[in-house]
Motif scaffolding. Sequence first.
Motif, PDB file in Angstrom:
ATOM      1  N   TYR A 277       6.497   9.498  18.353  1.00  0.00           N
ATOM      2  CA  TYR A 277       5.711  10.444  17.566  1.00  0.00           C
ATOM      3  C   TYR A 277       4.256  10.337  17.996  1.00  0.00           C
ATOM      4  CZ  TYR A 277       9.935   9.666  14.864  1.00  0.00           C
ATOM      5  OH  TYR A 277      11.242   9.516  14.489  1.00  0.00           O
ATOM      6  N   LEU A 278       3.770  11.376  18.638  1.00  0.00           N
ATOM      7  CA  LEU A 278       2.420  11.328  19.188  1.00  0.00           C
ATOM      8  C   LEU A 278       1.400  12.054  18.318  1.00  0.00           C
ATOM      9  CD1 LEU A 278       3.203  11.721  22.988  1.00  0.00           C
ATOM     10  CD2 LEU A 278       2.958   9.641  21.630  1.00  0.00           C
ATOM     11  N   ASP A 279       1.860  12.659  17.209  1.00  0.00           N
ATOM     12  CA  ASP A 279       0.926  13.244  16.253  1.00  0.00           C
ATOM     13  C   ASP A 279       0.394  12.154  15.326  1.00  0.00           C
ATOM     14  OD1 ASP A 279       1.283  15.804  17.256  1.00  0.00           O
ATOM     15  OD2 ASP A 279       3.002  16.192  15.954  1.00  0.00           O
ATOM     16  N   ALA A 280      -0.631  12.479  14.575  1.00  0.00           N
ATOM     17  CA  ALA A 280      -1.167  11.526  13.601  1.00  0.00           C
ATOM     18  C   ALA A 280      -0.110  11.181  12.557  1.00  0.00           C
ATOM     19  CB  ALA A 280      -2.403  12.109  12.927  1.00  0.00           C
ATOM     20  N   ASP A 281       0.004   9.905  12.216  1.00  0.00           N
ATOM     21  CA  ASP A 281       1.001   9.432  11.249  1.00  0.00           C
ATOM     22  C   ASP A 281       0.394   9.499   9.847  1.00  0.00           C
ATOM     23  OD1 ASP A 281       2.838   8.056   9.707  1.00  0.00           O
ATOM     24  OD2 ASP A 281       3.319   6.614  11.279  1.00  0.00           O
ATOM     25  N   GLN A 282       0.714  10.574   9.127  1.00  0.00           N
ATOM     26  CA  GLN A 282       0.131  10.773   7.802  1.00  0.00           C
ATOM     27  C   GLN A 282       0.628   9.734   6.795  1.00  0.00           C
ATOM     28  OE1 GLN A 282      -2.299  12.848   7.158  1.00  0.00           O
ATOM     29  NE2 GLN A 282      -2.284  13.610   9.260  1.00  0.00           N
ATOM     30  N   ALA A 283       1.894   9.334   6.912  1.00  0.00           N
ATOM     31  CA  ALA A 283       2.433   8.331   5.978  1.00  0.00           C
ATOM     32  C   ALA A 283       1.699   6.999   6.133  1.00  0.00           C
ATOM     33  CB  ALA A 283       3.928   8.151   6.205  1.00  0.00           C
ATOM     34  N   TYR A 284       1.390   6.622   7.364  1.00  0.00           N
ATOM     35  CA  TYR A 284       0.641   5.395   7.614  1.00  0.00           C
ATOM     36  C   TYR A 284      -0.771   5.494   7.022  1.00  0.00           C
ATOM     37  CZ  TYR A 284      -2.023   1.951  10.369  1.00  0.00           C
ATOM     38  OH  TYR A 284      -2.861   0.935  10.768  1.00  0.00           O
ATOM     39  N   ALA A 285      -1.398   6.648   7.204  1.00  0.00           N
ATOM     40  CA  ALA A 285      -2.749   6.843   6.650  1.00  0.00           C
ATOM     41  C   ALA A 285      -2.728   6.725   5.140  1.00  0.00           C
ATOM     42  CB  ALA A 285      -3.294   8.209   7.077  1.00  0.00           C
ATOM     43  N   CYS A 286      -1.706   7.291   4.491  1.00  0.00           N
ATOM     44  CA  CYS A 286      -1.604   7.203   3.027  1.00  0.00           C
ATOM     45  C   CYS A 286      -1.361   5.767   2.576  1.00  0.00           C
ATOM     46  CB  CYS A 286      -0.490   8.114   2.522  1.00  0.00           C
ATOM     47  SG  CYS A 286      -0.863   9.881   2.684  1.00  0.00           S
ATOM     48  N   ALA A 287      -0.568   5.018   3.348  1.00  0.00           N
ATOM     49  CA  ALA A 287      -0.312   3.615   3.005  1.00  0.00           C
ATOM     50  C   ALA A 287      -1.594   2.798   3.074  1.00  0.00           C
ATOM     51  CB  ALA A 287       0.754   3.032   3.930  1.00  0.00           C
ATOM     52  N   LEU A 288      -2.443   3.077   4.068  1.00  0.00           N
ATOM     53  CA  LEU A 288      -3.733   2.389   4.148  1.00  0.00           C
ATOM     54  C   LEU A 288      -4.599   2.720   2.942  1.00  0.00           C
ATOM     55  CD1 LEU A 288      -4.684   2.816   7.924  1.00  0.00           C
ATOM     56  CD2 LEU A 288      -3.876   0.736   6.796  1.00  0.00           C
ATOM     57  N   THR A 289      -4.553   3.982   2.517  1.00  0.00           N
ATOM     58  CA  THR A 289      -5.313   4.384   1.331  1.00  0.00           C
ATOM     59  C   THR A 289      -4.813   3.654   0.088  1.00  0.00           C
ATOM     60  OG1 THR A 289      -5.687   6.572   2.286  1.00  0.00           O
ATOM     61  CG2 THR A 289      -5.991   6.357  -0.086  1.00  0.00           C
ATOM     62  N   GLY A 290      -3.492   3.470  -0.010  1.00  0.00           N
ATOM     63  CA  GLY A 290      -2.914   2.794  -1.164  1.00  0.00           C
ATOM     64  C   GLY A 290      -3.269   1.326  -1.279  1.00  0.00           C
ATOM     65  N   LEU A 291      -3.750   0.719  -0.190  1.00  0.00           N
ATOM     66  CA  LEU A 291      -4.113  -0.698  -0.238  1.00  0.00           C
ATOM     67  C   LEU A 291      -5.157  -0.992  -1.308  1.00  0.00           C
ATOM     68  CD1 LEU A 291      -4.307  -1.501   3.583  1.00  0.00           C
ATOM     69  CD2 LEU A 291      -2.700  -2.489   1.956  1.00  0.00           C
TER      70      LEU A 291
ATOM     71  N   GLY B 248       0.813  -1.207   0.000  1.00  0.00           N
ATOM     72  CA  GLY B 248       0.000   0.000   0.000  1.00  0.00           C
ATOM     73  C   GLY B 248       0.851   1.263   0.000  1.00  0.00           C
ATOM     74  N   TRP B 249       1.931   1.235   0.759  1.00  0.00           N
ATOM     75  CA  TRP B 249       2.855   2.379   0.796  1.00  0.00           C
ATOM     76  C   TRP B 249       3.459   2.638  -0.580  1.00  0.00           C
ATOM     77  CZ3 TRP B 249       8.487   1.855   0.812  1.00  0.00           C
ATOM     78  CH2 TRP B 249       9.150   3.067   0.973  1.00  0.00           C
ATOM     79  N   LEU B 250       3.910   1.587  -1.256  1.00  0.00           N
ATOM     80  CA  LEU B 250       4.497   1.741  -2.585  1.00  0.00           C
ATOM     81  C   LEU B 250       3.458   2.231  -3.595  1.00  0.00           C
ATOM     82  CD1 LEU B 250       6.714  -1.458  -2.682  1.00  0.00           C
ATOM     83  CD2 LEU B 250       7.549   0.901  -2.692  1.00  0.00           C
ATOM     84  N   ALA B 251       2.236   1.692  -3.525  1.00  0.00           N
ATOM     85  CA  ALA B 251       1.191   2.117  -4.455  1.00  0.00           C
ATOM     86  C   ALA B 251       0.887   3.603  -4.280  1.00  0.00           C
ATOM     87  CB  ALA B 251      -0.070   1.284  -4.240  1.00  0.00           C
ATOM     88  N   ASP B 252       0.895   4.056  -3.029  1.00  0.00           N
ATOM     89  CA  ASP B 252       0.611   5.474  -2.773  1.00  0.00           C
ATOM     90  C   ASP B 252       1.763   6.369  -3.203  1.00  0.00           C
ATOM     91  OD1 ASP B 252      -0.919   7.680  -1.237  1.00  0.00           O
ATOM     92  OD2 ASP B 252       1.082   7.712  -0.344  1.00  0.00           O
ATOM     93  N   ARG B 253       2.990   5.970  -2.890  1.00  0.00           N
ATOM     94  CA  ARG B 253       4.133   6.840  -3.142  1.00  0.00           C
ATOM     95  C   ARG B 253       4.580   6.814  -4.598  1.00  0.00           C
ATOM     96  NH1 ARG B 253       3.425  10.419  -0.334  1.00  0.00           N
ATOM     97  NH2 ARG B 253       5.479  11.217  -0.906  1.00  0.00           N
ATOM     98  N   LEU B 254       4.499   5.664  -5.248  1.00  0.00           N
ATOM     99  CA  LEU B 254       5.009   5.550  -6.613  1.00  0.00           C
ATOM    100  C   LEU B 254       3.948   5.844  -7.658  1.00  0.00           C
ATOM    101  CD1 LEU B 254       7.224   2.333  -6.306  1.00  0.00           C
ATOM    102  CD2 LEU B 254       7.913   4.725  -6.011  1.00  0.00           C
TER     103      LEU B 254
END
Length: 308
Positions: free
Chosen positions: A288-302, A212-218
């Motif tokens: 890191y106690l803020d929301a993890d935006q990279a993780y959220a994007c990886a879930l979207t890429g799934l 999912g991370w690769l699909a979102d980033r690439l």
Amino acid sequence: MIITLPDTSTHEITKNLLKTQEDYSMATGRVLTLIVVADADDDIEAILAPVREASREHPSRVLVVLGAPESEPARLDAKMLFLGDSGSSETVIMTLHGPMANHPAEIVTPLMLPDTPIVAWWPTTAPANPSEHPIGAMAQRRITNARHNVSGNALLRVSSGYTPGDSDMMWSRITSWRGIVASALDRPPHDEILRAQLIGPADNPSVDIAAGWLADRLGVPVERAATNDDIEDHFPIRKLTITRASGEVTIETRGTRTIKVGVPGHPEALVAMDPRSDTDCLAEELRYLDADQAYACALTGLGRVVVR
């Protein structure tokens, strides 16, 4: 040091916390409240081990809430760990019996540190939507562990129930690997990326979230294929192949602690990478106690990953 308080109350627990701090001149510089939610039948020592080690980097007040709803009558049993038995934290293990197990938030609220962040961790089974759980609703960060809850579709659970502030240790398990991937793609030639394929065990969610991370980033087609083996001490992503116009970039597991990296026009390189333990992942999540935006994007890429 261990203090056992059978059939007790939050008032008695608070009194013992203050008394122990005074008697032993214990430092009170805790940086957060970590609430661990588990079941009374879970392996408590296996849960406490990473908490104890992670506390050396993140001194905390640790409140372990163990539900035993089938017990009667309602009762609160507590065990308090200090000094060497609790790393750099103070730990309160509470078993909630009977109807009390349905009200964990009311039990932990009087024991939380004032004016500090609250983090909730489910080391085994997690709710479908952590932010709607009574403990999760109080927390800035909510950490789950899909690798230890693979019955059903754990990945669907964490993606469909995502709320900013959620994270899962399947994501922090691949942090070092993601750094290797980024480094390989930074090397010339910097030509167009056409597609990517990951190979790993079918039931390991870290492989899926990496796809999912690769699909979102690439922004290219990403295929996720399954292996026939699931060797526990090997890194779960057995091989990544990224196809560029000039050839294939490959990142492949070799043994238990070595990654082989191949980039067109460059000699193959071997990179050392230890498998990440629950201690490593928990310590990273607490940084890191803020929301993890990279993780959220990886879930979207799934949703753009093709499973073979």
